[in-house]
Design a protein around this motif. Structure first.
Motif, PDB file in Angstrom:
ATOM      1  N   UNK A  99       0.180   0.082  11.290  1.00  0.00           N
ATOM      2  CA  UNK A  99      -0.187   1.340  10.651  1.00  0.00           C
ATOM      3  C   UNK A  99      -1.689   1.259  10.428  1.00  0.00           C
ATOM      4  N   UNK A 100      -2.447   2.071  11.166  1.00  0.00           N
ATOM      5  CA  UNK A 100      -3.908   1.979  11.120  1.00  0.00           C
ATOM      6  C   UNK A 100      -4.563   3.048  10.260  1.00  0.00           C
ATOM      7  N   UNK A 126      -6.091  -2.153   6.014  1.00  0.00           N
ATOM      8  CA  UNK A 126      -6.636  -1.792   4.705  1.00  0.00           C
ATOM      9  C   UNK A 126      -7.030  -0.310   4.624  1.00  0.00           C
ATOM     10  N   UNK A 127      -7.376   0.317   5.794  1.00  0.00           N
ATOM     11  CA  UNK A 127      -7.734   1.738   5.782  1.00  0.00           C
ATOM     12  C   UNK A 127      -6.534   2.669   5.844  1.00  0.00           C
ATOM     13  N   UNK A 128      -5.345   2.124   6.022  1.00  0.00           N
ATOM     14  CA  UNK A 128      -4.151   2.976   6.115  1.00  0.00           C
ATOM     15  C   UNK A 128      -3.951   3.725   4.804  1.00  0.00           C
ATOM     16  N   UNK A 177      -0.885   9.495  -3.019  1.00  0.00           N
ATOM     17  CA  UNK A 177      -1.474   8.641  -1.993  1.00  0.00           C
ATOM     18  C   UNK A 177      -1.645   7.217  -2.473  1.00  0.00           C
ATOM     19  N   UNK A 178      -1.462   6.290  -1.548  1.00  0.00           N
ATOM     20  CA  UNK A 178      -1.720   4.881  -1.812  1.00  0.00           C
ATOM     21  C   UNK A 178      -2.325   4.302  -0.531  1.00  0.00           C
ATOM     22  N   UNK A 179      -3.282   3.398  -0.692  1.00  0.00           N
ATOM     23  CA  UNK A 179      -4.025   2.854   0.440  1.00  0.00           C
ATOM     24  C   UNK A 179      -3.544   1.451   0.782  1.00  0.00           C
ATOM     25  N   UNK A 180      -3.657   1.123   2.059  1.00  0.00           N
ATOM     26  CA  UNK A 180      -3.221  -0.176   2.552  1.00  0.00           C
ATOM     27  C   UNK A 180      -3.844  -1.329   1.799  1.00  0.00           C
ATOM     28  N   UNK A 183      -1.891  -2.135  -1.211  1.00  0.00           N
ATOM     29  CA  UNK A 183      -0.476  -2.490  -1.045  1.00  0.00           C
ATOM     30  C   UNK A 183      -0.238  -3.891  -0.531  1.00  0.00           C
ATOM     31  N   UNK A 184      -1.053  -4.324   0.402  1.00  0.00           N
ATOM     32  CA  UNK A 184      -0.769  -5.570   1.114  1.00  0.00           C
ATOM     33  C   UNK A 184      -0.540  -6.755   0.194  1.00  0.00           C
ATOM     34  N   UNK A 185      -1.416  -6.952  -0.768  1.00  0.00           N
ATOM     35  CA  UNK A 185      -1.282  -8.110  -1.657  1.00  0.00           C
ATOM     36  C   UNK A 185      -0.013  -8.022  -2.491  1.00  0.00           C
TER      37      UNK A 185
END
Length: 191
Positions: A99-100, A126-128, A177-180, A183-185
């Motif tokens: 997911x970019x 991270x820009x997703x 909205x939430x950004x990559x 979320x990742x961590x």
């Protein structure tokens, strides 16, 4: 009219009331099951036709994989059930999903696959940007509360917190909205 019905209800025996309650229960159950089966049959027919034509209902369909990779640059969503099914097909087929950029509405259902995210089978840039909102009835355009509750049960709590999503009975059609990068961590930590 209601008084007449109430008098009649009291005049019949308890055994008859139990029978009537049981019959009404099963009648309602069969009607709801018929509606659900009809809906699922329409989805199955659509998925079958699209698969036979070599295309998917969503960008996650395995036929969209190139060298085992499905890339989502910008997707506005669609039918939740179709997205869930095709995401599962892609993952079970062993494809990686990246997911970019924009992944809105039903597309954001990819976030329910925490294990695939942790293992790297799903990669979130991270820009997703993911967008979450209440489910909408395709025919009326109104909020579909039962489907909204269904959808909200599948998101990790960390995703709902990061997107500041209120409870399923309070969320509306405005996109949360939430950004990559946010979320990742949290997903990697198992939240």
């Amino acid at each position: 009219m209601m008084g007449r019905i109430a008098r009649w209800w009291r005049s019949i025996g308890e055994a008859a009331r139990r029978e009537i309650r049981g019959a009404v229960f099963w009648l309602v159950a069969f009607v709801l099951a018929g509606i659900a089966v009809g809906y699922l049959m329409r989805i199955a027919a659509l998925l079958t036709a699209m698969t036979a034509a070599g295309q998917g209902a969503t960008p996650f369909h395995p036929s969209n994989a190139r060298d085992g990779l499905i890339v989502i640059d910008s997707h506005n969503g669609g039918n939740v059930i179709m997205h869930r099914v095709e995401i599962m097909w892609a993952l079970e087929a062993g494809h990686r999903i990246e997911i970019r950029d924009r992944c809105m509405s039903a597309c954001a259902m990819i976030l329910e696959h925490r294990e695939a995210i942790r293992s790297g089978q799903i990669v979130i840039s991270p820009r997703a940007t993911f967008g979450i909102h209440a489910a909408r009835n395709a025919e009326t355009g109104l909020i579909d509360r039962p489907m909204t509750e269904y959808v909200m049960r599948h998101y990790p709590q960390s995703v709902l917190r990061a997107a500041r999503v209120p409870g399923p009975d309070q969320i509306g059609l405005r996109m949360h909205l939430v950004h990559g990068r946010d979320l990742s961590a949290a997903i990697q930590r198992g939240e």
